[in-house]
Design an enzyme around this catalytic site. Structure first.
Site, PDB file in Angstrom:
ATOM      1  N   ASP A 204      -8.225 -72.677  46.782  1.00  0.00           N
ATOM      2  CA  ASP A 204      -9.174 -71.838  46.058  1.00  0.00           C
ATOM      3  C   ASP A 204      -8.640 -70.419  45.917  1.00  0.00           C
ATOM      4  O   ASP A 204      -8.119 -69.831  46.866  1.00  0.00           O
ATOM      5  CB  ASP A 204     -10.503 -71.822  46.831  1.00  0.00           C
ATOM      6  CG  ASP A 204     -11.570 -71.000  46.156  1.00  0.00           C
ATOM      7  OD1 ASP A 204     -12.044 -71.413  45.083  1.00  0.00           O
ATOM      8  OD2 ASP A 204     -11.928 -69.930  46.702  1.00  0.00           O
ATOM      9  N   GLU A 266      -5.707 -73.014  42.364  1.00  0.00           N
ATOM     10  CA  GLU A 266      -6.595 -72.398  41.374  1.00  0.00           C
ATOM     11  C   GLU A 266      -6.070 -70.996  41.093  1.00  0.00           C
ATOM     12  O   GLU A 266      -6.038 -70.146  41.976  1.00  0.00           O
ATOM     13  CB  GLU A 266      -8.035 -72.328  41.889  1.00  0.00           C
ATOM     14  CG  GLU A 266      -8.980 -71.711  40.870  1.00  0.00           C
ATOM     15  CD  GLU A 266     -10.300 -71.243  41.458  1.00  0.00           C
ATOM     16  OE1 GLU A 266     -11.298 -71.213  40.724  1.00  0.00           O
ATOM     17  OE2 GLU A 266     -10.342 -70.875  42.655  1.00  0.00           O
TER      18      GLU A 266
END
Length: 541
Positions: A204, A266
């Protein structure tokens, strides 16, 4: 089903994203859980995907619904136990499904033991594990940096007499990943889950792993379109620092010690592809990157798709993208890209077009839960909002709650079969009619057409790992060839609400691919596509 020993299984794989709060509730508290995912694994395997990605289920006070982690190595009781996760892993593997989990390394919860120790004083063992700074001369935050949710990226802590940084909520203090001790602990956390048997990790917010160590102000952004203060800045000192690639290389070294494991990063910011060139270099850093090329972009045109893929192949030819149209943070694509003046959002034709197009593009794919049903974005009234970003910036940033509403399983059951209790977010009034039990028995449903192309991807390497070449159309028709040394498949998608005719190259033999869904007619080398139609045409080399 994937076979054991496939080191590059992730290349061209389709990963089904599960947002656990909204997938299946088994305890009757209105929130989904790990046993609920276990109960639905047979459905997922039948869908035909290669694996699942589970959004955070770790110990958390839930200020950001699990992305504020208080213990990286345990399961929050809301979702179950570590034993439940182990059962999930075992069943998924028995069904031939890989398991990918979120890992959030840019920040923790302010209730994490590391931060509770760090904030006590400036001399403790973890004093430098987070980003701390003295006030600016004359008082106030150390820099002009803004958080992505709202307001300054700095919060005062009276115990230390300093500010701590947070790219997101004040409850999410940023880790100091310049500190080698922090990196070592993070890498041990990664090993913990790899040892447990996970097949991959989705990292993330890797663009936020490091901040300018000299604490320089971000410059103003040219021609901003602000929905919140962060939109006014060019975040050159807080997003996308080149040194992040070095930490990605350390992560890759850990992954390489575990056969058949991978990481997808990401990557956000103004130029995510520029970061992907170093953060996701399959030879040195991450194997693939989670592409933002289409996630927040619009309107949907052939140019948007073509430019996005051609830019990637030109600037990062060795890279491997993971394509995504919807996720838990963005407005669902079927709503975001609905044709103006036409109820495309409510039309299964449009949803089917999007799924077939997504699953035909070059790259791996993340398919967000509910996309296989063609779910639209839910309008969540202000009084039912729970997302802190949506509440603070209402009515400008409403994508997250509306994309996170519960999965509809059974039209006739209370709360569409998701729970026996009022769900944490409301069920959209249109979603029960799109429930799994309704679509399962309809051969032409979005669910069954998605199953059909997923089945074909497993038998056609050209759709998984083949090259892509776009065809000029001068219309709302997206046309491209997927090809390898053995075959060439022309893919045609009418992105408009009007019928289109298109003349294919008559020098190449053309015939409809019998194993793929079709919505249109091929007469010789002339393709006729209705509104939101699609054709897959076998072509000679």
């Amino acid at each position: 089903m994937l076979t054991a020993g496939d080191t590059n299984w992730w290349k061209g794989a389709v990963i089904y994203q599960i947002y656990p709060r909204s997938y299946q509730d088994t305890t009757g508290n209105g929130v989904g859980d790990l046993p609920g995912i276990i109960d639905r694994l047979d459905y997922i395997a039948d869908l035909g995907v290669d694996g699942i990605w589970i959004s955070p289920f770790f110990t958390s006070p839930m200020a950001d619904f699990g992305y504020d982690v208080a213990d990286f190595r345990d399961v929050d009781p809301l979702f179950g136990t570590l034993a439940d996760f182990d059962r999930l892993l075992e069943k998924a593997h028995s069904l031939g499904l890989k398991v990918v989990i979120d890992q959030i390394y840019s920040h923790t919860s302010d209730q994490h033991a590391w931060f509770e120790e760090s904030r006590q004083d400036r001399t403790n063992a973890k004093a430098d594990w987070f980003v701390w700074a003295d006030p600016a001369p004359g008082g106030g935050p150390p820099t002009n940096w803004q958080s992505f949710f709202y307001g300054p990226a700095w919060t005062w802590d009276a115990r230390r007499g300093q500010y701590y940084m947070h790219n997101f909520l004040p409850e999410q203090p940023d880790l100091n990943l310049w500190n080698p001790d922090v990196r070592a602990e993070i890498l041990d956390t990664l090993r913990f889950w790899l040892d447990r048997g996970v097949d991959g990790v989705r990292l993330d917010a890797i663009s936020h792993y490091l901040q300018d160590p000299d604490f320089r102000d971000n410059p103003p952004k040219d021609h901003p379109a602000p929905a919140k203060p962060s939109d006014l800045q060019d975040m050159v000192h807080t997003v996308g620092l080149p040194q992040i690639a070095d930490f990605m290389a350390e992560i890759r070294t850990v992954l390489d010690a575990y056969p058949e494991r991978f990481a997808v990063g990401e990557i956000g910011g103004a130029d995510p592809l520029g970061q992907a060139i170093t953060y996701a270099d399959p030879a040195r850093t991450l194997q693939t990157y989670y592409s933002f090329t289409f996630l927040f972009q619009g309107p949907l045109t052939p140019t948007l798709i073509r430019d996005g893929l051609e830019d990637a192949s030109t600037r990062h030819p060795e890279g491997w993208p993971t394509q995504v149209f919807s996720n838990h943070d963005a407005t669902r694509a079927v709503t975001r890209w609905a044709t103006e003046g036409v109820a495309a959002e409510a039309s299964p034709d449009f949803a089917q077009l999007l799924n077939l197009m997504l699953l035909s593009l070059r790259g791996s794919v993340c398919l967000y839960q509910g996309e296989e049903l063609g779910l639209n974005q839910t309008h969540v009234p202000y009084e039912r909002l729970v997302d802190p970003e949506a509440i603070k910036n209402w009515p400008r940033t409403l994508g997250r709650d509306g994309a996170r509403t519960p999965m509809p399983w059974d039209r006739s059951s209370p709360h569409a079969g998701f729970s026996t209790h009022e769900p944490w977010l409301p069920i959209d009034s249109q979603h029960p009619a799109l429930a799994v039990d309704q679509q399962d028995k309809n051969d032409g449903s979005t669910l069954n057409l998605t199953r059909a192309i997923l089945a074909v991807r497993k038998t056609r390497p050209v759709l998984k790992t083949g090259e892509i070449e776009f065809i000029e159309t001068n219309s709302a028709l997206l046309a491209f060839d997927r090809f390898n040394t053995d075959e060439r498949l022309t893919c045609l998608f009418n992105l408009s609400d009007q019928s289109i005719q298109f003349q294919l190259d008559p020098h190449r033999l053309a015939a409809l691919a019998k194993d793929l869904p079709q919505r249109g007619v091929l007469e010789g080398s002339c393709a006729h596509l209705p509104a939101h139609g699609f054709l897959f045409v076998e072509r000679s080399h």
